[in-house]
Design a protein around this motif. Structure first.
Motif, PDB file in Angstrom:
ATOM      1  N   GLU A 147     -96.765  64.703  21.436  1.00 31.84           N
ATOM      2  CA  GLU A 147     -96.426  64.459  20.021  1.00 31.84           C
ATOM      3  C   GLU A 147     -97.114  65.483  19.114  1.00 31.84           C
ATOM      4  O   GLU A 147     -96.500  66.026  18.194  1.00 31.84           O
ATOM      5  CB  GLU A 147     -96.849  63.041  19.635  1.00 31.84           C
ATOM      6  CG  GLU A 147     -96.466  62.655  18.221  1.00 31.84           C
ATOM      7  CD  GLU A 147     -96.932  61.244  17.874  1.00 31.84           C
ATOM      8  OE1 GLU A 147     -96.111  60.458  17.389  1.00 31.84           O
ATOM      9  OE2 GLU A 147     -98.131  60.944  18.089  1.00 31.84           O
ATOM     10  N   GLY A 150     -95.248  68.685  19.399  1.00 32.66           N
ATOM     11  CA  GLY A 150     -93.807  68.596  19.184  1.00 32.66           C
ATOM     12  C   GLY A 150     -92.970  68.753  20.447  1.00 32.66           C
ATOM     13  O   GLY A 150     -91.845  69.269  20.391  1.00 32.66           O
ATOM     14  N   LYS A 188     -93.273  60.331  17.657  1.00 30.44           N
ATOM     15  CA  LYS A 188     -92.424  61.119  16.751  1.00 30.44           C
ATOM     16  C   LYS A 188     -91.700  62.267  17.465  1.00 30.44           C
ATOM     17  O   LYS A 188     -91.297  63.241  16.831  1.00 30.44           O
ATOM     18  CB  LYS A 188     -93.268  61.655  15.601  1.00 30.44           C
ATOM     19  CG  LYS A 188     -93.811  60.553  14.695  1.00 30.44           C
ATOM     20  CD  LYS A 188     -94.640  61.126  13.560  1.00 30.44           C
ATOM     21  CE  LYS A 188     -95.105  60.043  12.596  1.00 30.44           C
ATOM     22  NZ  LYS A 188     -96.062  59.113  13.208  1.00 30.44           N
ATOM     23  N   VAL A 189     -91.562  62.158  18.782  1.00 35.39           N
ATOM     24  CA  VAL A 189     -90.805  63.144  19.561  1.00 35.39           C
ATOM     25  C   VAL A 189     -89.812  62.394  20.452  1.00 35.39           C
ATOM     26  O   VAL A 189     -90.005  61.205  20.733  1.00 35.39           O
ATOM     27  CB  VAL A 189     -91.743  64.020  20.432  1.00 35.39           C
ATOM     28  CG1 VAL A 189     -92.582  64.944  19.572  1.00 35.39           C
ATOM     29  CG2 VAL A 189     -92.621  63.156  21.337  1.00 35.39           C
ATOM     30  N   PRO A 298     -88.476  63.151  12.734  1.00 40.00           N
ATOM     31  CA  PRO A 298     -89.357  62.142  13.327  1.00 40.00           C
ATOM     32  C   PRO A 298     -89.107  60.730  12.788  1.00 40.00           C
ATOM     33  O   PRO A 298     -89.106  59.761  13.545  1.00 40.00           O
ATOM     34  CB  PRO A 298     -90.754  62.632  12.953  1.00 40.00           C
ATOM     35  CG  PRO A 298     -90.606  64.108  12.844  1.00 40.00           C
ATOM     36  CD  PRO A 298     -89.238  64.328  12.274  1.00 40.00           C
TER      37      PRO A 298
END
Length: 317
Positions: A147, A150, A188-189, A298
Motif C-alpha cells: 500500500e 502503490g 488503498k491498492v 483509492p
C-alpha cells in the motif's frame, strides 16, 4: 503419476494403451487401430469423469499430491523477478505463509500465500500450510508495504485452516485473522485473491478479502472441511461426502451464491495434469483482474470493496 479412486478407470485405459504401443514397438504387429481405439475411449472416459465430479471428488482433487502449490505458481508466473520477504518483525518467520515482490510482465505485485510441503520433511517445515499468528501478521506487514508503494496485492490461498495449536491461540490467532480481514477491506491498492487449492475456515479468510476473488475449478472454500463437518454432525468421518454436498463448497456453488467473482477453468484432469497451461491461465486471470481496478482512485476502490462485502448474504425479496 498418482491416481485418485475415481480416476482408476483412466489408469486402466492408460496402462492398456501403453502396453499396446509397446507391443507395436517391440514386434512387427500393427497395433495402430487398437491404439487409436483405446485412445478414443480414454478421451471419452476422461471427459465423462471430470464433467460429472461430485463435491467430494473436487475436494480430493484440490488435495492431490501432484497439484501445484503457491511457490510453483509464483516461480512460474514471475520467473527470476520474485524476491521473498521474511518475518513479522515481532515473533518469527512463519514458513507456512510466504510472501514477496514479483513482476508479471512490466507490473510489480506483492504476492502472499500459504505454502504446503512436497514430502514429509517439507510438510513439517511448512507446518502443512497452516499458518500461525505471525504468518498472518507477516502477510499484513507485506500488504501495508504494498500500500505504501502503490503496488497491487495478489494472495494465493491453499490451506486446511489456520494452525489450531495452543501456542497459536496464546499468541492471538483469532485477533491476527480478524485484524487482517479488517485491514484488507480498507487497503488503498487493488487486492486480487486466487484460491488454488483448499480454502478452509478463517485460515483462508485471513488473506481472502479482495476486490476480485477467483477460484480454480477444482478447489473448495468453506468455513469447515467436509471431514470436520461430518465428525461434528454425525460423530464420524464416514459421512464426509454428504457433508461436502451440503456445505456447497465448490467453485460453482460459491459463484452461484455470489461469494466469489470468477471461476478459473482447469485443464481436464485438474491443475496438475497440465501445469504450464494452469500457470498461464492464472497469470492471465490476475492481469485481467488488475486491469479492472488499476484506474480506480483509492477511495473508489475501498468503497467498491466494502459495498461488495456488505451485499453478501442480503436477500432482496
Amino acid at each position: 503419476m498418482e491416481y485418485l479412486e475415481f480416476e482408476l478407470p483412466i489408469k486402466e485405459l492408460e496402462e492398456q494403451y501403453n502396453k499396446a504401443c509397446n507391443i507395436g514397438e517391440e514386434s512387427d504387429v500393427d497395433v495402430t487401430a487398437t491404439c487409436r481405439q483405446i485412445e478414443k475411449k480414454l478421451k471419452a472416459t476422461r471427459k465423462d469423469i471430470y464433467k460429472n465430479l461430485t463435491a467430494w471428488q473436487r475436494v480430493q482433487l484440490s488435495r492431490h499430491p501432484n497439484r501445484p502449490y503457491t511457490l510453483d505458481y509464483i516461480n512460474a508466473i514471475c520467473g527470476d523477478t520474485f524476491l521473498e520477504l521474511h518475518g513479522d518483525r515481532n515473533v518469527k518467520d512463519d514458513k507456512a505463509m510466504i510472501g514477496g515482490l514479483g513482476k508479471i510482465e512490466d507490473q510489480s505485485f506483492m504476492f502472499i500465500g500459504q505454502q504446503k510441503g512436497y514430502n514429509t520433511k517439507t510438510r513439517q517445515y511448512r507446518n502443512f500450510g497452516m499458518a500461525n499468528p505471525e504468518g498472518y501478521r507477516k502477510a499484513l506487514r507485506l500488504m501495508k508495504s504494498a500500500e505504501k508503494f502503490g503496488l497491487p496485492v495478489v494472495t494465493l490461498i491453499d490451506t486446511p485452516g489456520a494452525y489450531p495449536g495452543l501456542e497459536a491461540e496464546e499468541r492471538g490467532q483469532g485477533e491476527a485473522i480478524a485484524r487482517n480481514i479488517l485491514e484488507m477491506t480498507r487497503l488503498k491498492v487493488p487486492v486480487i485473491v486466487v484460491i488454488i487449492g483448499e480454502g478452509a475456515s478463517g485460515g483462508a479468510l485471513g488473506i481472502g478479502v479482495g476486490d476480485k476473488v477467483m477460484m480454480l475449478e477444482n478447489t473448495w472454500y468453506s468455513v469447515i472441511s467436509p471431514e470436520s463437518c461430518s465428525s461434528i454432525l454425525w460423530r464420524s468421518w464416514e459421512y464426509k461426502e454428504q457433508a461436502a454436498d451440503a456445505l456447497k463448497l465448490t467453485a460453482k456453488d460459491m459463484k452461484k451464491q455470489k461469494l466469489i467473482d470468477e471461476i478459473i477453468k482447469e485443464p481436464i484432469g485438474g491443475a496438475h495434469s497440465n501445469r504450464e497451461e494452469t500457470f498461464d491461465t492464472v497469470k492471465n486471470s490476475i492481469l485481467g483482474a488488475y486491469d479492472e481496478f488499476k484506474n480506480l482512485s483509492p477511495t473508489d476502490l475501498v468503497n467498491k470493496r466494502m459495498d461488495k462485502y456488505l451485499d453478501m448474504g442480503v436477500y432482496k425479496g
